[in-house]
Design a protein around this motif. Structure first.
Motif, PDB file in Angstrom:
ATOM      1  N   TYR A   8       0.856  -1.188   0.000  1.00 19.92           N
ATOM      2  CA  TYR A   8       0.000   0.000   0.000  1.00 19.92           C
ATOM      3  C   TYR A   8       0.891   1.237   0.000  1.00 19.92           C
ATOM      4  O   TYR A   8       1.729   1.409   0.885  1.00 19.92           O
ATOM      5  CB  TYR A   8      -0.899   0.009   1.237  1.00 19.92           C
ATOM      6  N   LEU A   9       0.733   2.067  -1.023  1.00 22.16           N
ATOM      7  CA  LEU A   9       1.549   3.280  -1.144  1.00 22.16           C
ATOM      8  C   LEU A   9       0.748   4.492  -0.678  1.00 22.16           C
ATOM      9  O   LEU A   9      -0.350   4.750  -1.188  1.00 22.16           O
ATOM     10  CB  LEU A   9       1.983   3.500  -2.596  1.00 22.16           C
ATOM     11  N   ALA A  10       1.287   5.211   0.293  1.00 21.47           N
ATOM     12  CA  ALA A  10       0.594   6.396   0.794  1.00 21.47           C
ATOM     13  C   ALA A  10       0.675   7.524  -0.233  1.00 21.47           C
ATOM     14  O   ALA A  10       1.708   7.735  -0.851  1.00 21.47           O
ATOM     15  CB  ALA A  10       1.237   6.849   2.098  1.00 21.47           C
ATOM     16  N   ALA A  11      -0.414   8.206  -0.423  1.00 18.97           N
ATOM     17  CA  ALA A  11      -0.425   9.408  -1.273  1.00 18.97           C
ATOM     18  C   ALA A  11      -1.242  10.472  -0.540  1.00 18.97           C
ATOM     19  O   ALA A  11      -2.384  10.210  -0.203  1.00 18.97           O
ATOM     20  CB  ALA A  11      -1.045   9.100  -2.633  1.00 18.97           C
ATOM     21  N   PRO A  12      -0.630  11.616  -0.245  1.00 18.06           N
ATOM     22  CA  PRO A  12       0.708  12.028  -0.662  1.00 18.06           C
ATOM     23  C   PRO A  12       1.829  11.422   0.192  1.00 18.06           C
ATOM     24  O   PRO A  12       1.608  10.987   1.308  1.00 18.06           O
ATOM     25  CB  PRO A  12       0.663  13.543  -0.501  1.00 18.06           C
ATOM     26  N   ARG A  13       3.022  11.422  -0.411  1.00 16.26           N
ATOM     27  CA  ARG A  13       4.246  10.993   0.268  1.00 16.26           C
ATOM     28  C   ARG A  13       5.395  11.774  -0.370  1.00 16.26           C
ATOM     29  O   ARG A  13       5.235  12.384  -1.425  1.00 16.26           O
ATOM     30  CB  ARG A  13       4.475   9.482   0.082  1.00 16.26           C
ATOM     31  N   GLY A  14       6.571  11.701   0.248  1.00 14.78           N
ATOM     32  CA  GLY A  14       7.762  12.288  -0.365  1.00 14.78           C
ATOM     33  C   GLY A  14       7.764  13.802  -0.408  1.00 14.78           C
ATOM     34  O   GLY A  14       7.099  14.461   0.394  1.00 14.78           O
ATOM     35  N   PHE A  15       8.510  14.335  -1.367  1.00 15.74           N
ATOM     36  CA  PHE A  15       8.788  15.771  -1.439  1.00 15.74           C
ATOM     37  C   PHE A  15       7.566  16.662  -1.243  1.00 15.74           C
ATOM     38  O   PHE A  15       6.508  16.430  -1.823  1.00 15.74           O
ATOM     39  CB  PHE A  15       9.394  16.134  -2.805  1.00 15.74           C
ATOM     40  N   CYS A  16       7.763  17.690  -0.426  1.00 17.97           N
ATOM     41  CA  CYS A  16       6.757  18.744  -0.299  1.00 17.97           C
ATOM     42  C   CYS A  16       7.267  19.956  -1.090  1.00 17.97           C
ATOM     43  O   CYS A  16       8.406  19.969  -1.567  1.00 17.97           O
ATOM     44  CB  CYS A  16       6.569  19.118   1.167  1.00 17.97           C
ATOM     45  N   ALA A  17       6.436  20.983  -1.182  1.00 23.09           N
ATOM     46  CA  ALA A  17       6.794  22.157  -1.995  1.00 23.09           C
ATOM     47  C   ALA A  17       8.013  22.894  -1.444  1.00 23.09           C
ATOM     48  O   ALA A  17       8.836  23.403  -2.204  1.00 23.09           O
ATOM     49  CB  ALA A  17       5.596  23.106  -2.079  1.00 23.09           C
ATOM     50  N   GLY A  18       8.156  22.943  -0.115  1.00 22.80           N
ATOM     51  CA  GLY A  18       9.286  23.649   0.488  1.00 22.80           C
ATOM     52  C   GLY A  18      10.609  22.961   0.208  1.00 22.80           C
ATOM     53  O   GLY A  18      11.630  23.605  -0.051  1.00 22.80           O
TER      54      GLY A  18
END
Length: 317
Positions: A8-18
């Motif tokens: 199960y892949l969480a979305a959102p994940r990883g890079f944020c805008a900052g």
């Protein structure tokens, strides 16, 4: 025949805008001025990202006095105390501030309250660069730090009727709620932020973990040990019922024995972890199992932050 496994892949994940903006700032500065570019503190808390930028010519230092006067310096996404840009200006250095705009918002809030005669209480982790940077916006003694509800009983404000609180942007939403409740109970007149300080990306990633916790036997969070928001994701997973929740930096860190017998595993990534690391982890599972991928979507993120004008103009020119 390999065993069946659902990831199960969480979305959102990883890079944020900052984080995205901060990395772009280093890359664009290298294009504009050439190597070396100095960066005070890791631009974002991720070894893979930092190593990649180092290979392109970024030099990471902890303090400004490690930088020469004649090369540009970038301040990390976590923010810096006011004394740092002041020292850079005094030395007539070219500097670019890559502080996340959502951290800058907290800085502005703290200054506004200080201007109104209020002493600040900051909910944050002692020693974390974001906390150090935020507390460093005001004179010593003007910001009292609390890390737990118990700390609230221990602080001695100048005037209990003249207080406001701010928070680090990468905290656990649930833990912070408990500390805020303790603050409001002890100081009924305490002033809170107009809009909560914990950033949208931290909140969204925690919500996605909560949404998949009941479906999975184990949770893997891709992120760095010094990444506050990544460590909070592990805690949120454990509190939401994951019997095994682990922080890993790369696929090579996966403890396969601990995952024996698991039929469903959740994967997420902290806000400073690039998607390539998630792909690496999925590939490692695909080598060992008959993998089915399911995405758990709890929010759509469309936030984008502009890089500073000095770099935008350089690219347009």
């Amino acid at each position: 025949m390999p065993d069946a496994l659902t990831l199960y892949l969480a979305a959102p994940r990883g890079f944020c805008a900052g984080v995205d903006r901060a990395i772009k700032i280093v890359e664009m500065a290298l294009e504009k001025w050439g190597a070396p570019i100095y960066v005070r503190h890791e631009i974002v808390h991720n070894k893979f990202v930092v190593d990649g930028l180092r290979a392109k010519g970024a030099v990471f230092v902890e303090e400004l006095d490690e930088c020469p006067d004649d090369r540009p310096v970038i301040f990390s996404a976590h923010g810096v105390p006011k004394s740092v840009p002041a020292a850079a200006s005094k030395r007539q250095m070219v500097y670019i501030d890559a502080t996340c705009p959502l951290v800058s918002k907290v800085h502005i809030e703290a200054e506004r309250h200080h201007h109104d005669g209020l002493q600040m209480v900051m909910i944050g982790h002692a020693g974390h660069p974001e906390t150090v940077g935020t507390m460093g916006q005001l004179p010593p003694g003007e910001v009292l730090l609390v890390e737990t509800p118990e700390d609230v009983a221990r602080i001695s404000p100048r005037d209990p009727g003249k207080l406001a609180f701010i928070t680090q942007t990468t905290l656990s939403v649930d833990d912070t709620t408990e500390i805020v409740a303790a603050l409001r109970k002890r100081f009924p007149n305490i002033v809170g932020p107009h809009k909560e300080d914990i950033c949208y990306a931290t909140t969204n990633r925690q919500e996605a973990v909560k949404a998949m916790a009941s479906k999975i036997d184990a949770l893997l969070v891709i992120g760095a040990p010094n990444s506050s928001n990544s460590r909070r994701l592990v805690e949120v997973g454990s509190k939401s019922g994951c019997r095994y929740a682990q922080l890993i930096q790369r696929a090579g860190d996966i403890d396969w024995r601990a995952l024996q017998g698991a039929k469903a595993i959740g994967i997420t990534a902290g806000a400073s972890a690039p998607e390539v690391l998630t792909e690496e982890v999925i590939a490692a599972f695909s080598d060992r199992f008959d993998v089915t991928l399911e995405t758990v979507v709890t929010a759509e993120e469309r936030v984008e932050f502009k890089v500073p004008r000095v770099l935008r103009e350089a690219m347009a020119g």
